[in-house]
Design a protein around this motif. Structure first.
Motif, PDB file in Angstrom:
ATOM      1  N   ALA A  49       0.840  -1.156   0.059  1.00  9.40           N
ATOM      2  CA  ALA A  49      -0.094   0.051   0.008  1.00  9.40           C
ATOM      3  C   ALA A  49       0.862   1.262  -0.035  1.00  9.40           C
ATOM      4  CB  ALA A  49      -0.855  -0.111   1.131  1.00  9.40           C
ATOM      5  N   MET A  50       2.129   1.260   0.906  1.00 12.67           N
ATOM      6  CA  MET A  50       2.827   2.192   0.978  1.00 12.67           C
ATOM      7  C   MET A  50       3.622   2.779  -0.779  1.00 12.67           C
ATOM      8  SD  MET A  50       3.866   5.193   2.523  1.00 12.67           S
ATOM      9  CE  MET A  50       3.640   4.692   4.295  1.00 12.67           C
ATOM     10  N   ALA A  51       4.125   1.594  -1.094  1.00 11.90           N
ATOM     11  CA  ALA A  51       4.766   1.566  -2.601  1.00 11.90           C
ATOM     12  C   ALA A  51       3.642   1.891  -3.604  1.00 11.90           C
ATOM     13  CB  ALA A  51       5.214   0.069  -2.850  1.00 11.90           C
ATOM     14  N   ALA A  52       2.325   1.831  -3.520  1.00 10.17           N
ATOM     15  CA  ALA A  52       1.479   2.039  -4.391  1.00 10.17           C
ATOM     16  C   ALA A  52       1.084   3.657  -4.095  1.00 10.17           C
ATOM     17  CB  ALA A  52       0.200   1.375  -4.194  1.00 10.17           C
ATOM     18  N   SER A  53       1.064   4.081  -2.861  1.00 10.62           N
ATOM     19  CA  SER A  53       0.824   5.522  -2.581  1.00 10.62           C
ATOM     20  C   SER A  53       1.961   6.573  -3.356  1.00 10.62           C
ATOM     21  CB  SER A  53       0.656   5.834  -1.237  1.00 10.62           C
ATOM     22  OG  SER A  53      -0.370   5.115  -0.763  1.00 10.62           O
ATOM     23  N   VAL A  54       3.398   5.951  -2.891  1.00 12.26           N
ATOM     24  CA  VAL A  54       4.338   6.501  -3.363  1.00 12.26           C
ATOM     25  C   VAL A  54       4.204   6.941  -4.974  1.00 12.26           C
ATOM     26  CG1 VAL A  54       6.954   6.815  -3.844  1.00 12.26           C
ATOM     27  CG2 VAL A  54       5.822   6.139  -1.518  1.00 12.26           C
TER      28      VAL A  54
END
Length: 259
Positions: free
Chosen positions: A240-245
């Motif tokens: 989820a963090m990678a997708a947000s970045v």
């Protein structure tokens, strides 16, 4: 209308919606909590009924809709029907959302390949909504879109952005044929960072599963690969963090880079 017994037939149907097989059989899901019910009403999607705690009364934060069935229930019923550790004071029963596949020639999409954690999936949907993504494609076999944890983690974004289960390689082929869409995956061995890559124009960001990343089948469909630079000591970011970045870097380039 009031339902006070946890053995009521309708209560038994609602309880079944906590499990995927019940959601699939009934074609419905639960949106739990004040915020999600507010968003469900605001979205304009059909709602079968709204269920609330009889002892607390109708939640003041929600304008009571005159055209919907609203059912007061006992705390025992609410506890039985909600997935959260702390029972929510209200929930909506809704048919699964029928999104039309978006056709956007210059669109920004995100595709999720075999994500298993429903919280991660819901957060990705929320980030896609915040970054004004045109749609979210979910590979068959990923976490259920309508799992209560997915719905809660989306914080209502499930009602704002099209989220569609797909065969990703087939969808990517169609996207390239329709608009020569860049299919961009995250790989540790990628040469370019996400800050060197051009996310303008038709683009679909691909996020792999938490444990094994992007599957070999989906990798074959990628047109480009990028990595997220991590100069600190952490070895990785969660999905989820990678997708947000990546979504917010794409949004920055598409909306603000030329200003």
């Amino acid at each position: 209308m009031e339902i006070l017994s946890a053995n009521n037939p309708r209560v038994k149907q609602w309880v079944q919606l906590l499990q995927k097989k019940g959601r699939d059989r009934q074609g419905k899901f639960l949106a739990e909590g004040v915020h999600l019910v507010q968003e469900a009403i605001r979205s304009g999607f059909p709602i079968e009924c709204i269920v609330y705690n009889k002892e607390h009364g109708w939640p003041n934060e929600i304008k009571k809709p005159g055209n919907l069935e609203c059912i007061a229930v006992s705390p025992a019923v609410l506890k039985k029907c909600t997935d959260a550790k702390t029972p929510q004071p209200v929930f909506a029963v809704m048919p699964k959302l029928e999104w039309q596949r978006p056709h956007v020639t210059d669109g920004l999409f995100i595709a999720v390949d075999s994500i298993q954690d429903p919280g991660n999936l819901g957060t990705i949907i929320r980030s896609a909504d915040a970054a004004a993504s045109d749609g979210v494609w979910i590979q068959s076999g990923s976490a259920d879109i309508y799992n209560p944890k997915t719905v809660r983690a989306s914080m209502g974004s499930l009602f704002h952005v099209p989220v569609i289960e797909e065969n990703l390689p087939e969808r990517f082929t169609a996207l390239q044929q329709e608009s020569k869409t860049k299919i961009v995956g995250t790989l540790l061995e990628a040469k370019k960072t996400c800050y060197d890559f051009d996310f303008t124009g038709p683009c679909c960001i691909v996020i792999g599963s938490e444990g094994s990343g992007i599957s070999e089948q989906v990798k074959k469909s990628l047109t480009d690969t990028v990595k997220i630079p991590m100069p600190g000591q952490a070895e990785s970011l969660n999905a989820a963090m990678a997708a947000s970045v990546l979504l917010f870097e794409a949004m920055r380039q598409r909306r603000y880079a030329k200003q």
